[in-house]
Design a protein around this motif. Structure first.
Motif, mmCIF file in Angstrom:
data_model
loop_
_atom_site.group_PDB
_atom_site.id
_atom_site.type_symbol
_atom_site.label_atom_id
_atom_site.label_comp_id
_atom_site.label_asym_id
_atom_site.label_seq_id
_atom_site.Cartn_x
_atom_site.Cartn_y
_atom_site.Cartn_z
ATOM 1 N N GLY A 38 0.819 -1.215 0.000
ATOM 2 C CA GLY A 38 0.000 0.000 0.000
ATOM 3 C C GLY A 38 0.844 1.251 0.000
ATOM 4 O O GLY A 38 0.523 2.235 -0.672
ATOM 5 N N ASN A 39 1.945 1.221 0.739
ATOM 6 C CA ASN A 39 2.862 2.365 0.763
ATOM 7 C C ASN A 39 3.478 2.586 -0.613
ATOM 8 O O ASN A 39 3.625 3.728 -1.065
ATOM 9 N N CYS A 40 3.797 1.514 -1.303
ATOM 10 C CA CYS A 40 4.343 1.598 -2.666
ATOM 11 C C CYS A 40 3.316 2.210 -3.623
ATOM 12 O O CYS A 40 3.652 3.087 -4.422
ATOM 13 N N LEU A 41 2.076 1.758 -3.540
ATOM 14 C CA LEU A 41 1.022 2.315 -4.388
ATOM 15 C C LEU A 41 0.780 3.785 -4.063
ATOM 16 O O LEU A 41 0.613 4.608 -4.967
ATOM 17 N N ALA A 42 0.785 4.128 -2.765
ATOM 18 C CA ALA A 42 0.561 5.510 -2.346
ATOM 19 C C ALA A 42 1.667 6.428 -2.858
ATOM 20 O O ALA A 42 1.410 7.578 -3.204
ATOM 21 N N SER A 43 2.888 5.921 -2.947
ATOM 22 C CA SER A 43 3.985 6.736 -3.458
ATOM 23 C C SER A 43 3.811 7.056 -4.942
ATOM 24 O O SER A 43 4.429 7.967 -5.463
ATOM 25 N N ARG A 44 2.924 6.306 -5.616
ATOM 26 C CA ARG A 44 2.625 6.543 -7.033
ATOM 27 C C ARG A 44 1.307 7.294 -7.224
ATOM 28 O O ARG A 44 0.772 7.355 -8.312
ATOM 29 N N GLY A 45 0.785 7.830 -6.115
ATOM 30 C CA GLY A 45 -0.397 8.674 -6.204
ATOM 31 C C GLY A 45 -1.725 7.962 -6.090
ATOM 32 O O GLY A 45 -2.768 8.543 -6.352
#
Length: 74
Positions: A38-45
């Protein structure tokens, strides 16, 4: 066109307004990798919501390295 901005990459265009519900299997070893994903996805907006049991949610703190950039609402 002169002076115009270059077009955004497709992955950024697709991420605008996207919201993902992450539902990990509620067992040992499944929560943390899903939180990191989720943190990875959030870093992509992409906005992410992690579903967790009350018991598991009490183990997350704002000082956890994986949760440092994630707002936790219980």
């Amino acid at each position: 066109m002169k002076g115009s901005e270059p077009p955004e990459p497709m992955e950024k265009q697709a991420a605008k307004g996207a919201h993902v519900l992450l539902v990990p299997f509620p067992a040992t070893g499944h929560q943390n990798p899903m939180l990191q994903f989720g943190n990875c996805l959030a870093s992509r907006g992409i906005k992410c919501t992690l579903a967790a049991t009350v018991f598991v949610s009490k183990t997350y703190t704002q000082t956890d390295s994986a949760a440092s950039s994630i707002e936790i609402d219980i």
